[in-house]
Design an enzyme around this catalytic site. Structure first.
Site, PDB file in Angstrom:
ATOM      1  N   CYS B 136      72.326  69.719  14.991  1.00 14.14           N
ATOM      2  CA  CYS B 136      72.864  70.291  16.222  1.00 14.14           C
ATOM      3  C   CYS B 136      73.376  71.700  15.949  1.00 14.14           C
ATOM      4  CB  CYS B 136      73.985  69.395  16.770  1.00 14.14           C
ATOM      5  SG  CYS B 136      74.728  70.052  18.277  1.00 14.14           S
ATOM      6  N   CYS B 139      76.618  72.652  17.772  1.00 18.68           N
ATOM      7  CA  CYS B 139      77.812  71.975  17.243  1.00 18.68           C
ATOM      8  C   CYS B 139      78.223  72.563  15.888  1.00 18.68           C
ATOM      9  CB  CYS B 139      77.559  70.481  17.047  1.00 18.68           C
ATOM     10  SG  CYS B 139      77.008  69.612  18.507  1.00 18.68           S
ATOM     11  N   ASP B 140      77.264  72.721  15.005  1.00 17.85           N
ATOM     12  CA  ASP B 140      77.600  72.968  13.600  1.00 17.85           C
ATOM     13  C   ASP B 140      77.211  74.355  13.082  1.00 17.85           C
ATOM     14  OD1 ASP B 140      78.508  70.371  13.612  1.00 17.85           O
ATOM     15  OD2 ASP B 140      76.624  69.529  12.902  1.00 17.85           O
TER      16      ASP B 140
END
Lengths: 76, 307
Positions: B136, B139-140
């Site tokens: 992701c 997200c990361d």
């Protein structure tokens, strides 16, 4: 205090927050998106770099894991 | 004993297919419940930007997901993302769906569970998950600000995420096992116009290594078989998806690849059970094809219920 380490636009992060809201459980949001130094907090707390990370007492929960959150809440 | 609830329509999955089906079904007056055990919006919510959904030249994935969710709820559908399915029994004459809280008896069911990103097929995937192996970008990605990272894959998702990650990372390497991409020409053009993205054609990821976190990747040339190591801090996998059909494998027919075969009415082999979106056996898996599937499934379910 329960802490949710997260970024604003991350789906799993928002699901953790919504779940805690649905249980009327207070928590603190630690937003870790902007600076790399902030991101290192996630590393220190959980030993890895993915968000969300939720800390409930000694429990460190990576991702949205309903079962683990319920277990940790039951013990707190 | 769990309470028994009889409803018109159960939609399993709240991605674009499920939410579109919910909009149509609720507007048709069907009592509609959508269950989602993962993220409302599905893979759309994990996409940074979307540029091929008509009506929106460019929209953030989470914004499009929010809009679809709001529209379904406004139309009258109920969405529950915390009551997880435990057991499913789908028969021509009776459909039973047991969740943690209830036993549902819907008249019709639409399966729109979608697909999960495929894990990178490398020996150390689990060892470095969250420690340099990620799926992701939104997200990361921020963890790798000013670092060298790689994206593995060849479709639109790989190309778009590479562009997103290039805004954070010092350099993004796209590891591509073929000498072409499957993604859109426009998405490839955006990649080619980004100075800090390097494309490595004909290279495949063999594994990643590092002491505690990833600090290099071993790659192999698919033409010459040369193997070499490149220094990087993370690999983001976008190598396709696999259908989420485990819950239904006892109830309905699946293809050898575990997708659900349907006819053009989205009907499965069980009467009153439909499949829509990425979980369905088909050639193209796009947001537009998912919403088309969801529309057809809901209209067919309505016909089935009210016949």
């Amino acid at each position: 205090m329960i802490k949710v380490y997260s970024v604003e636009w991350c789906g799993p992060c928002n699901k953790v927050k919504k779940y805690l809201d649905s249980k009327n459980v207070p928590y603190e949001v630690v937003t870790v998106a902007d600076a790399k130094e902030d991101r290192d907090i996630v590393l220190q707390v959980s030993g890895q770099r993915s968000v969300p990370v939720t800390t409930i007492n000694e429990h460190v929960i990576i991702g949205f894991d309903k079962e683990e959150i319920d277990k940790a809440l039951a013990e707190s | 004993m769990k309470p028994i609830k009889e409803i018109d329509l159960m939609i399993i999955g709240a991605g674009p297919a499920g939410l579109t089906a919910a909009i149509y079904a609720a507007r048709a007056g069907l009592q509609t419940l959508v269950l989602e055990n993962n993220i409302i919006g599905g893979q759309v919510r994990l996409s940074y930007t979307i540029e091929n959904y008509p009506g929106f030249e460019e929209i953030k994935g989470n914004e499009l997901a929010d809009k679809m969710e709001e529209q379904a709820v406004k139309a009258g559908a109920q969405i529950d993302e915390f009551d997880f399915i435990e057991k499913v029994s789908l028969k021509d004459h009776e459909k039973l769906i047991e969740t943690g809280d209830c036993l549902y008896k819907p008249q019709a069911v639409i399966i729109a569970t979608g697909a999960n990103p495929k894990k990178l097929p490398i020996p150390s995937e689990q060892k470095y998950l969250g420690k340099g192996v990620h799926y992701c970008g939104v997200c990361d990605g921020a963890s790798y600000k000013d670092e060298v990272i790689a994206v593995v894959g060849g479709g639109n998702a790989a190309l778009e995420e590479a562009v997103f990650l290039s805004k954070l990372a010092k350099k993004v390497i796209i590891i591509r096992r073929h000498n072409y991409f499957k993604g859109e020409a426009k998405a490839l053009e955006a990649v080619e116009n980004t100075p800090n993205i390097e494309i490595m054609y004909n290279w495949d990821l063999v594994d990643v290594q590092g002491e505690k976190f990833v600090d290099s990747a071993r790659i192999k040339n698919t033409q010459t078989h040369e193997v070499k190591e490149i220094a990087l801090k993370a690999v983001f996998g976008y190598i396709g998806t696999e259908p989420k059909t485990d819950l239904f494998k006892e109830s309905i027919h699946l293809t050898p690849s575990k997708y659900i075969p349907t006819n053009e009415k989205m009907e499965t082999n069980i009467k009153g059970v439909y499949a829509a979106g990425d979980v369905r056996e088909k050639e193209f898996r796009q947001i537009t094809t998912a919403v088309a599937d969801g529309t057809i499934a809901a209209l067919q379910a309505e016909k089935y219920i009210t016949k």
